[in-house]
Design an enzyme around this catalytic site. Structure first.
Site, PDB file in Angstrom:
ATOM      1  N   HIS A  68      57.502  22.217  46.587  1.00 32.87           N
ATOM      2  CA  HIS A  68      57.284  20.942  47.561  1.00 32.87           C
ATOM      3  C   HIS A  68      57.075  21.770  48.937  1.00 32.87           C
ATOM      4  O   HIS A  68      55.969  21.101  49.421  1.00 32.87           O
ATOM      5  CB  HIS A  68      58.758  20.398  47.567  1.00 32.87           C
ATOM      6  N   GLU A  69      57.744  22.647  49.153  1.00 31.12           N
ATOM      7  CA  GLU A  69      57.336  23.370  50.738  1.00 31.12           C
ATOM      8  C   GLU A  69      55.875  24.047  50.728  1.00 31.12           C
ATOM      9  O   GLU A  69      55.119  24.068  51.451  1.00 31.12           O
ATOM     10  CB  GLU A  69      58.346  24.140  50.783  1.00 31.12           C
ATOM     11  N   HIS A  72      53.520  21.390  51.515  1.00 31.32           N
ATOM     12  CA  HIS A  72      53.411  21.303  53.052  1.00 31.32           C
ATOM     13  C   HIS A  72      52.493  22.455  53.332  1.00 31.32           C
ATOM     14  O   HIS A  72      51.667  22.335  54.515  1.00 31.32           O
ATOM     15  CB  HIS A  72      54.907  21.447  53.666  1.00 31.32           C
TER      16      HIS A  72
END
Ligand SMILES: [Zn+2]
Length: 142
Positions: A68-69, A72
């Site tokens: 998920h990160e 980003h």
């Protein structure tokens, strides 16, 4: 480019779909920290990118948080994202949703689903530490 294509291009070029390996190849630091009820977050200091992961999560959860990160870091490199909590995980905000799509596509590539076509998408997701609610973000081949 769609997020699914971005993920496919990235894992194809780098020869892996492991979020930890990809972070290393892309020179994104991974820090395991005691951050209470938070799961993780992404930050950028000058030119240095970091993925912060709660050290108390299970290995599978850490893998999901890393994916998920990493989303980003690749999709919104200049945005210091808010802490990922159970609350923001299901947030409707555009950046959170995009990071989740990235994570789901990275951890559940089409090949994997084809290989395990007898297992439901939700069971595969749960097995991989992906919250079942997010499994629907997977773009299935028609
Ligand atoms: Zn996020």
């Amino acid at each position: 480019m769609e997020i699914k294509e971005i993920v496919q291009t990235l894992s194809g070029e780098k020869g892996t779909s492991c979020p930890f390996k990809l972070s290393k190849i892309l020179k994104i630091g991974i820090l395991y920290e005691n951050i209470g009820t938070m799961m993780g977050y992404y930050s950028k200091d000058y030119r240095f990118k970091f993925i912060h992961i709660n050290q108390n999560l299970s290995k599978r959860e850490q893998r999901f948080v890393c994916a998920h990160e990493l989303g980003h870091a690749i999709l919104h490199p200049d945005v210091n994202t808010p802490f990922l909590t159970q609350h923001t995980l299901f947030s409707k905000s555009k950046v959170e949703r995009q990071a989740n799509i990235f994570a789901v596509e990275l951890l559940m590539p089409d090949d994997l689903l084809l290989e395990h076509s007898e297992i439901s998408l939700y069971n595969i997701a749960t097995d991989l530490g992906i919250p079942a609610k997010l499994a629907d973000l997977k773009q299935l081949k028609k």
